[in-house]
Every structure is written in structure tokens, then in C-alpha cells.
Design a protein around this motif. Structure first.
Motif, PDB file in Angstrom:
ATOM      1  N   ALA A   1       0.934  -1.251  -0.074  1.00 45.34           N
ATOM      2  CA  ALA A   1       0.036   0.043  -0.026  1.00 45.34           C
ATOM      3  C   ALA A   1       0.922   1.164  -0.023  1.00 45.34           C
ATOM      4  CB  ALA A   1      -1.025   0.091   1.093  1.00 45.34           C
ATOM      5  N   THR A   2       2.207   1.265  -0.427  1.00 42.44           N
ATOM      6  CA  THR A   2       2.900   2.473  -0.517  1.00 42.44           C
ATOM      7  C   THR A   2       2.902   3.146  -1.589  1.00 42.44           C
ATOM      8  OG1 THR A   2       4.756   1.508   1.200  1.00 42.44           O
ATOM      9  CG2 THR A   2       5.523   3.123  -0.697  1.00 42.44           C
ATOM     10  N   ILE A   3       2.901   4.413  -1.713  1.00 47.21           N
ATOM     11  CA  ILE A   3       2.692   5.381  -2.656  1.00 47.21           C
ATOM     12  C   ILE A   3       4.193   5.819  -3.169  1.00 47.21           C
ATOM     13  CG2 ILE A   3       1.775   7.467  -3.755  1.00 47.21           C
ATOM     14  CD1 ILE A   3      -0.600   7.295  -2.146  1.00 47.21           C
ATOM     15  N   PHE A   4       4.664   5.494  -4.377  1.00 47.79           N
ATOM     16  CA  PHE A   4       5.998   6.221  -4.994  1.00 47.79           C
ATOM     17  C   PHE A   4       5.603   7.186  -6.054  1.00 47.79           C
ATOM     18  CE2 PHE A   4       6.534   1.538  -4.124  1.00 47.79           C
ATOM     19  CZ  PHE A   4       7.720   1.721  -3.322  1.00 47.79           C
TER      20      PHE A   4
ATOM     21  N   ILE B   1       9.322 -10.371  -1.373  1.00 47.92           N
ATOM     22  CA  ILE B   1       9.236  -8.825  -1.124  1.00 47.92           C
ATOM     23  C   ILE B   1       7.604  -8.683  -1.806  1.00 47.92           C
ATOM     24  CG2 ILE B   1      10.019  -8.954  -3.816  1.00 47.92           C
ATOM     25  CD1 ILE B   1      11.074  -6.063  -3.004  1.00 47.92           C
ATOM     26  N   SER B   2       6.939  -7.683  -0.980  1.00 45.42           N
ATOM     27  CA  SER B   2       5.740  -7.609  -1.398  1.00 45.42           C
ATOM     28  C   SER B   2       5.396  -6.049  -1.883  1.00 45.42           C
ATOM     29  CB  SER B   2       4.815  -7.921  -0.519  1.00 45.42           C
ATOM     30  OG  SER B   2       3.442  -7.636  -0.626  1.00 45.42           O
ATOM     31  N   PHE B   3       4.856  -5.861  -2.984  1.00 45.04           N
ATOM     32  CA  PHE B   3       4.341  -4.422  -3.272  1.00 45.04           C
ATOM     33  C   PHE B   3       2.798  -4.552  -3.489  1.00 45.04           C
ATOM     34  CE2 PHE B   3       8.838  -4.599  -4.886  1.00 45.04           C
ATOM     35  CZ  PHE B   3       9.225  -3.215  -4.365  1.00 45.04           C
ATOM     36  N   GLN B   4       2.147  -5.306  -2.728  1.00 45.53           N
ATOM     37  CA  GLN B   4       0.706  -5.527  -2.787  1.00 45.53           C
ATOM     38  C   GLN B   4       0.193  -4.085  -2.635  1.00 45.53           C
ATOM     39  OE1 GLN B   4      -1.018  -8.549  -0.132  1.00 45.53           O
ATOM     40  NE2 GLN B   4       0.113 -10.012  -0.899  1.00 45.53           N
ATOM     41  N   GLY B   5      -0.714  -3.701  -3.479  1.00 42.36           N
ATOM     42  CA  GLY B   5      -1.582  -2.597  -3.178  1.00 42.36           C
ATOM     43  C   GLY B   5      -0.617  -1.322  -3.391  1.00 42.36           C
ATOM     44  N   ALA B   6       0.533  -1.335  -3.991  1.00 43.90           N
ATOM     45  CA  ALA B   6       1.399  -0.179  -4.055  1.00 43.90           C
ATOM     46  C   ALA B   6       1.016   0.687  -5.310  1.00 43.90           C
ATOM     47  CB  ALA B   6       3.024  -0.541  -4.239  1.00 43.90           C
ATOM     48  N   ARG B   7       1.283   1.778  -5.301  1.00 40.82           N
ATOM     49  CA  ARG B   7       1.010   2.587  -6.727  1.00 40.82           C
ATOM     50  C   ARG B   7       2.413   3.282  -7.020  1.00 40.82           C
ATOM     51  NH1 ARG B   7      -4.430   5.754  -4.556  1.00 40.82           N
ATOM     52  NH2 ARG B   7      -5.774   3.778  -4.455  1.00 40.82           N
ATOM     53  N   PHE B   8       2.710   3.211  -8.091  1.00 41.90           N
ATOM     54  CA  PHE B   8       4.091   3.786  -8.755  1.00 41.90           C
ATOM     55  C   PHE B   8       3.644   5.016  -9.582  1.00 41.90           C
ATOM     56  CE2 PHE B   8       4.738  -0.481  -7.650  1.00 41.90           C
ATOM     57  CZ  PHE B   8       6.252  -0.407  -7.044  1.00 41.90           C
ATOM     58  N   GLU B   9       3.592   6.170  -9.104  1.00 46.86           N
ATOM     59  CA  GLU B   9       3.192   7.348 -10.114  1.00 46.86           C
ATOM     60  C   GLU B   9       4.018   7.837 -10.964  1.00 46.86           C
ATOM     61  OE1 GLU B   9       1.722  10.002  -7.060  1.00 46.86           O
ATOM     62  OE2 GLU B   9       0.247   9.044  -6.615  1.00 46.86           O
ATOM     63  N   GLY B  10       5.421   7.294 -11.069  1.00 39.51           N
ATOM     64  CA  GLY B  10       6.453   7.635 -11.929  1.00 39.51           C
ATOM     65  C   GLY B  10       7.116   6.225 -12.376  1.00 39.51           C
ATOM     66  N   SER B  11       8.357   6.422 -12.827  1.00 35.41           N
ATOM     67  CA  SER B  11       9.182   5.462 -13.421  1.00 35.41           C
ATOM     68  C   SER B  11       9.532   4.629 -12.302  1.00 35.41           C
ATOM     69  CB  SER B  11      10.097   5.750 -14.387  1.00 35.41           C
ATOM     70  OG  SER B  11      11.017   6.597 -13.730  1.00 35.41           O
ATOM     71  N   VAL B  12       9.713   3.291 -12.451  1.00 36.47           N
ATOM     72  CA  VAL B  12      10.319   2.336 -11.495  1.00 36.47           C
ATOM     73  C   VAL B  12      11.086   1.287 -12.244  1.00 36.47           C
ATOM     74  CG1 VAL B  12       8.204   0.866 -11.471  1.00 36.47           C
ATOM     75  CG2 VAL B  12       9.994   0.779  -9.583  1.00 36.47           C
ATOM     76  N   ASP B  13      12.331   1.222 -11.662  1.00 32.54           N
ATOM     77  CA  ASP B  13      13.340   0.549 -12.677  1.00 32.54           C
ATOM     78  C   ASP B  13      13.909  -0.682 -11.594  1.00 32.54           C
ATOM     79  OD1 ASP B  13      15.566  -0.904 -13.775  1.00 32.54           O
ATOM     80  OD2 ASP B  13      16.397   1.113 -14.336  1.00 32.54           O
ATOM     81  N   PHE B  14      13.616  -1.960 -11.885  1.00 24.22           N
ATOM     82  CA  PHE B  14      14.277  -3.388 -11.246  1.00 24.22           C
ATOM     83  C   PHE B  14      15.360  -3.991 -11.906  1.00 24.22           C
ATOM     84  CE2 PHE B  14       9.736  -2.715  -9.614  1.00 24.22           C
ATOM     85  CZ  PHE B  14      10.082  -2.696  -8.237  1.00 24.22           C
ATOM     86  N   SER B  15      16.049  -3.104 -12.850  1.00 28.01           N
ATOM     87  CA  SER B  15      16.943  -3.850 -13.566  1.00 28.01           C
ATOM     88  C   SER B  15      17.943  -4.735 -12.959  1.00 28.01           C
ATOM     89  CB  SER B  15      17.602  -2.783 -14.514  1.00 28.01           C
ATOM     90  OG  SER B  15      16.754  -2.303 -15.561  1.00 28.01           O
ATOM     91  N   ASP B  16      18.271  -5.792 -13.463  1.00 29.37           N
ATOM     92  CA  ASP B  16      19.407  -6.642 -12.917  1.00 29.37           C
ATOM     93  C   ASP B  16      19.144  -7.409 -11.526  1.00 29.37           C
ATOM     94  OD1 ASP B  16      21.310  -6.226 -15.203  1.00 29.37           O
ATOM     95  OD2 ASP B  16      21.271  -4.312 -14.185  1.00 29.37           O
TER      96      ASP B  16
ATOM     97  N   ARG C   1      -6.920  -3.421  -2.603  1.00 30.01           N
ATOM     98  CA  ARG C   1      -6.135  -2.296  -3.326  1.00 30.01           C
ATOM     99  C   ARG C   1      -5.294  -3.082  -4.244  1.00 30.01           C
ATOM    100  NH1 ARG C   1      -4.006   2.917  -1.446  1.00 30.01           N
ATOM    101  NH2 ARG C   1      -2.160   3.525  -2.337  1.00 30.01           N
ATOM    102  N   HIS C   2      -5.232  -2.510  -5.497  1.00 23.34           N
ATOM    103  CA  HIS C   2      -4.580  -3.006  -6.653  1.00 23.34           C
ATOM    104  C   HIS C   2      -3.560  -2.229  -6.709  1.00 23.34           C
ATOM    105  CE1 HIS C   2      -7.691  -5.849  -8.397  1.00 23.34           C
ATOM    106  NE2 HIS C   2      -8.454  -4.774  -8.042  1.00 23.34           N
ATOM    107  N   VAL C   3      -2.217  -2.910  -7.289  1.00 25.29           N
ATOM    108  CA  VAL C   3      -1.076  -2.263  -7.623  1.00 25.29           C
ATOM    109  C   VAL C   3      -1.168  -1.433  -9.046  1.00 25.29           C
ATOM    110  CG1 VAL C   3       1.321  -2.700  -8.525  1.00 25.29           C
ATOM    111  CG2 VAL C   3       0.310  -4.092  -6.590  1.00 25.29           C
ATOM    112  N   GLU C   4      -0.761  -0.237  -9.003  1.00 24.51           N
ATOM    113  CA  GLU C   4      -1.142   0.600 -10.140  1.00 24.51           C
ATOM    114  C   GLU C   4       0.394   1.316 -10.745  1.00 24.51           C
ATOM    115  OE1 GLU C   4      -3.793   3.734  -9.375  1.00 24.51           O
ATOM    116  OE2 GLU C   4      -5.425   2.211  -8.555  1.00 24.51           O
ATOM    117  N   PHE C   5       0.665   1.205 -11.956  1.00 24.22           N
ATOM    118  CA  PHE C   5       1.677   1.767 -12.783  1.00 24.22           C
ATOM    119  C   PHE C   5       1.526   2.687 -13.388  1.00 24.22           C
ATOM    120  CE2 PHE C   5       3.008  -2.630 -11.514  1.00 24.22           C
ATOM    121  CZ  PHE C   5       4.257  -2.776 -11.067  1.00 24.22           C
ATOM    122  N   ALA C   6       1.832   3.947 -13.255  1.00 25.26           N
ATOM    123  CA  ALA C   6       1.678   4.972 -14.039  1.00 25.26           C
ATOM    124  C   ALA C   6       2.564   4.995 -15.501  1.00 25.26           C
ATOM    125  CB  ALA C   6       1.932   6.462 -13.487  1.00 25.26           C
TER     126      ALA C   6
END
Length: 543
Positions: A222-225, A266-281, A329-334
Motif C-alpha cells: 500500500a505504499t505510494i511512490f 518482497i511484497s508491493f501489494q496495493g502499491a502505486r507507482f506514480e512515476g517510473s520504477v526500475d528493477f533492472s538486474d 487495493r490493486h497495484v497501479e503503474f503510471a
């Protein structure tokens, strides 16, 4: 010394100040302030001779008590102070604060402390149960290379400006729930020896978790980025260059099988990413959740009104009056998340995750392709198909219109050059419209029925028939053959059944327009049936 044992008064001097401690074994709050103004040498001389007493089940005595002190009037440098157990700065006020290389024992309390200017805890050490709940850090704050023992908590804390947590070592059970980070929060190369939670936290722009190491589980439920966020992996060499990782940090990380490129559960359940997010490598080696929340989340009791996180706007009261976040609450990617060169765990889920509308960029299509291939390698067919659809939606916008392709082809032709013609945009749109990229059974079934109806009307017109209902009796005797003729040509392999109806309607020879209608009808019907089969294969995950 015994609790009731009196000690002769002592005078300590330093930094141009003198402090008279009436009973050095039972220092008062006012005497703590006077002694602190004498500097680290005077303070540490007293503390080494008269340590804190009590703790665990008994109240602390002779502890460093600065609770509710106002340090905005006179700056005190607490660098290299040895505070001992039970130090309290709860509800204290600071303009600028310096605690570099200070040492705190267990049960340190900064609950509700207010820092208006810059703050430095660089290199400080904390024992178990260090509490920074509801603290407010107004300007640049650094905890770089700090060491925390178990159960450090920052529940409901606010960091208005840049936060530097580079190379920090956190013990078991670290808690940043319901906190708020301003722009440029950095946890580069930080190590969580055990579990850590950032539940319902708000994280501002340019947050950097590159090279973050976790020995246990990590939760951003449920975190907002709010902006650009990086969780990129780093090698040990890159981490040493980036954050001057100490040998102790590397030793602790390897002891807990943590590394700057691995995430365990690791859990991002219900998180919202309002910008870019990079998990590369990154290598995800445990359960990885980008799905919806399954349980309600309680807000900290009696803190609902002062919690800084944006998530608080979504709190609802429960039956007992406790405020909580609803489940589901759903995960959302902007923006499209980046997982380049990642290795996903076989128990990774994006169920219910909401992705942005197609952007028509190569980067977005490539990002979805990477996720598609990652799930394909795991034979996770449904997830693979989902990201294939998202990739196709991007490709549809990238593709050129037919007129542009023809114009480019003509220009190449005039120059005597040859080039392979890419797929025109209208074919992507057609594929999406009639089958949702091979995942809809209803759309092609509707196309099939529509083709039968239109073909039936065309055959009737070509046979010179007037519309009527079969129930109209003798006056509508040709309706049966007409339906038989249209139905037989709609299904491959049933053409023989159309011959009697063909003779009745058209005689021995079909007209040119009727032949063309039959060919078009059969082509559309075969296409619709193929798309229905493709959708069933995809929906039921058949190879």
C-alpha cells in the motif's frame, strides 16, 4: 552503585561551560543539558563513571533525559557522545542537530522530535529498540553508515527534504510504516539484516534503493511512490564505489545471504507507482507480489490524525472505531516498469495489477517483452499472455499507417532499393478489435454471427427473395433453404449440405457476386472460428 547511594557533587568543564552535577549517579533533566553544553569529553567522562541503571522490566535511572528540550535557541554538538541506555529526546525541538558518531544504548527515544534544519547521525550506533516514531525532519537528513540493532522504528516519521540512508545497517524488524519521504531519499547499499516494512508509506521523487540488501522479507504494501524510483541491482564493486561500503557491511550481508542484487520475499501489494520504477538486474529469489492487498491494514492506534502518509486519505473506520485501509487495493503503474536482465521467482504475481494506457514507444514495448519472456521461461502461461497483450498494444501504436508505409515503399522503389514492409497499423487494430489480441471469445463469436446474418441477407437479395419470417407459412417457403445455404457455408466441411439449397435458390449455376459473397463469408467465418480457438487455448493455458 546502589539507587539510594548519594555521590559527592561533581563539576565538569568544557567548551567554555561549567556544569555542576549535584548527584552524578542520579542526573536531572536540567543537569543533562548543562553537561551536554560542556562537550563530548566532559559528557563521556561522566557517563563512563556513572552508567545508566535499570531497564528491561525496571524503569531507567540516571539516563540521558533531553525530552521536550528546546535546542533551537542554542546549538549543542552531540557528536561522539556516549549516551548509554534509555536516552530520551522525545518531543525535543532542534534547528540543526549533529549526532555524528554518537553511541546510543538500547531503548533510545526520539518520539515526536522536531528537526527544522539539517540533521546528521552519520556513523552513529543504536542499540535495540531505537524509536523515531512521528519525528519530523525538515531539511537534509543523513544517517549514512549508521548501525541499528533490532527493532528500529520510524512509524509516521516525516522527511521533508533529502534523506541519506546510504550504507546503513539495520537489525531485525525495521519499521518505516506510515512514514513520508520527500524528494531524493537514498537507501543505496543499505542493509536490512532481517525483515523490514514500509507499509502505507509515501515515498517522494527520485527515491533510490539501488543495491539495497535484505536478509529477510521486505514489504512496501500500500505504499505510494510519487516519482522516479530505482531498485536497480549493484555489484559489490559498484557498491563500494557508490557508497564506500564498509567491510563490516559486506561481512554482515554475506552472513545473512544478502547481496546488492538479490531480493528475497518482497511484497508491493496495493502499491502505486506514480512515476517510473526500475528493477533492472535484480534477482527475485522469494515470493514476489505485485498483486492486490488481501487483508485490511490497521493504522497505528491514536495516530490517525497525525500520520503524514498520503495513504491516510483512504482510511475507513472499522466496527471498533479503529481506522484502517480496506483490502482489495490493486497495484497501479503510471509508467511501464523496467525489469531488464531480471530473474523472477517462480512464485511471482502481477494479478490484478493496473498498467498504463499504451504509449506507443519502443521502450515500453521492450519492457513488456522482457516480462513476457521472463514468465515464458517459467511456463507461467497466463502472465506471459498478459504481457504479450500489453506488448502488442504498444506495437500497434508504434506501427506506421498504411499510407505512410506505401509512401515509404514507393520512395525506396524509385531509388532502386528493397526493404521488408513492416506490419501496418490497421492490422494491429483489427487484431485488437475483433479478438483482443487472441484473448476474447465473445468478440470473434460476435463476428461469426454477424457474418452469418449479413451473408444470409446478401444471399437472399441475390436470389431475388423478399424478407419474411419462417412462421409466415407457404409465402415464406424459401426461408429454410436460405438459412441452410448460409449455415453450410459458415462451417468448413459442410459445403455438401448447401447443394440442395443452392439448386433451390440459384439453380445449377451461381452468379459471380454470389461466388464472391461465399468466398468472403467463408474467409470471415474461418477467421472467427480460428480466433475463438486461439482464445480458448490462451484462456485455458494450453500449449
Amino acid at each position: 552503585m546502589m539507587d539510594n547511594e548519594m555521590v559527592e557533587p561533581r563539576t565538569y568543564s568544557g567548551n567554555g561551560h561549567d556544569a555542576i552535577i549535584a548527584d552524578p549517579g542520579n542526573i536531572t533533566r536540567e543537569e543533562c543539558l548543562a553537561l551536554a553544553q560542556c562537550g563530548a569529553d566532559a559528557w563521556n567522562a561522566w557517563r563512563n563513571e556513572f552508567p545508566t541503571r535499570g531497564g528491561w522490566s525496571a524503569p531507567y535511572k540516571n539516563y540521558a533525559n533531553f525530552s521536550e528540550q528546546d535546542f533551537t535557541v542554542e546549538f549543542v554538538d552531540f557528536g561522539k557522545f556516549q549516551f548509554g541506555h534509555g536516552a530520551s529526546f522525545s518531543d525535543a525541538k532542534f534547528f540543526q542537530a549533529l549526532f555524528a558518531e554518537a553511541e546510543f544504548g538500547r531503548d533510545t527515544r526520539f518520539i515526536g522530535a522536531q528537526f527544522e534544519g539539517w540533521v546528521s547521525f552519520e556513523g552513529a550506533k543504536f542499540g535495540t529498540d531505537a524509536g523515531f516514531d512521528r519525528c519530523r525532519f525538515g531539511a537534509s537528513t543523513t544517517f549514512e553508515e549508521c548501525q541499528f540493532d533490532s527493532r528500529a522504528t520510524f512509524v509516521g516519521a516525516t522527511f521533508d527534504e533529502a534523506l541519506n540512508m546510504r550504507g546503513v545497517v539495520f537489525g531485525d524488524e525495521t519499521n518505516f510504516d506510515w512514514a513520508r519521504f520527500g524528494h531524493r531519499a537514498s537507501f543505496v547499499g543499505a542493509l536490512f539484516v532481517g525483515n523490514a516494512t514500509f507499509v502505507a508509506t509515501t515515498i517522494g521523487f527520485e527515491a533510490d534503493f539501488s543495491g539495497l540488501m535484505v536478509g529477510g522479507s521486505l514489504s512496501f504494501e500500500a505504499t505510494i511512490f510519487e516519482g522516479q524510483t530505482s531498485f536497480q541491482a549493484l555489484s559489490w564493486g559498484a557498491l563500494n564505489h557508490e557508497s564506500r561500503a564498509s567491510s563490516l557491511l559486506e561481512e554482515l550481508a554475506k552472513d545473512r545471504q544478502a547481496s546488492p542484487w538479490v531480493f528475497k520475499a518482497i511484497s508491493f501489494q496495493g502499491a502505486r507507482f506514480e512515476g517510473s520504477v526500475d528493477f533492472s538486474d535484480r534477482h527475485f529469489e522469494g515470493v514476489t507480489e505485485f498483486s492486490k492487498t488481501r487483508f485490511e491494514t490497521d493504522a497505528p492506534f491514536l495516530m490517525e490524525d497525525c500520520l503524514p502518509s498520503r495513504v491516510c486519505k483512504e482510511l475507513i473506520p472499522s466496527e471498533g472505531g479503529q481506522m484502517r485501509l480496506p483490502k482489495g487495493r490493486h497495484v497501479e503503474f503510471a509508467m511501464v516498469p523496467e525489469f531488464f536482465q531480471c530473474k523472477l521467482h517462480q512464485n511471482s504475481s502481477f494479478e490484478g495489477a493496473v498498467f498504463p494506457a499504451a504509449q506507443g514507444t519502443e521502450d515500453a514495448a521492450r519492457a513488456y517483452r522482457v516480462l513476457k519472456q521472463a514468465f515464458s521461461a517459467q511456463q507461467a502461461t497466463r502472465e506471459e499472455q498478459r504481457f504479450f497483450r500489453l506488448e502488442m498494444a504498444e506495437e500497434a501504436l508504434i506501427a506506421w499507417p498504411l499510407w505512410a508505409l506505401l509512401s515509404a515503399w514507393w520512395e525506396l522503389r524509385k531509388q532502386g532499393l528493397q526493404a521488408e514492409m513492416p506490419t501496418p497499423r490497421f492490422l494491429y487494430r483489427l487484431y485488437a478489435g475483433i479478438s483482443n489480441f487472441g484473448f476474447s471469445t465473445a468478440r470473434p463469436a460476435g463476428l461469426f454471427l454477424l457474418a452469418v446474418l449479413l451473408a444470409t441477407a446478401a444471399y437472399g437479395s441475390q436470389a431475388g427473395l423478399v424478407f419474411c419470417w419462417p412462421s409466415e407459412g407457404d409465402g415464406c417457403r424459401m426461408a429454410g433453404p436460405l438459412i441452410q445455404f448460409a449455415a453450410a457455408h459458415a462451417l468448413p466441411g459442410f459445403e455438401k449440405l448447401a447443394e440442395p439449397a443452392s439448386n433451390a435458390l440459384f439453380g445449377k449455376n451461381l452468379g459471380v457476386w454470389t461466388v464472391l459473397t461465399v468466398v468472403l463469408h467463408k474467409a470471415v467465418s474461418i477467421l472467427a472460428l480460428f480466433l475463438i480457438g486461439l482464445a480458448l487455448r490462451n484462456l485455458f493455458k494450453m500449449k
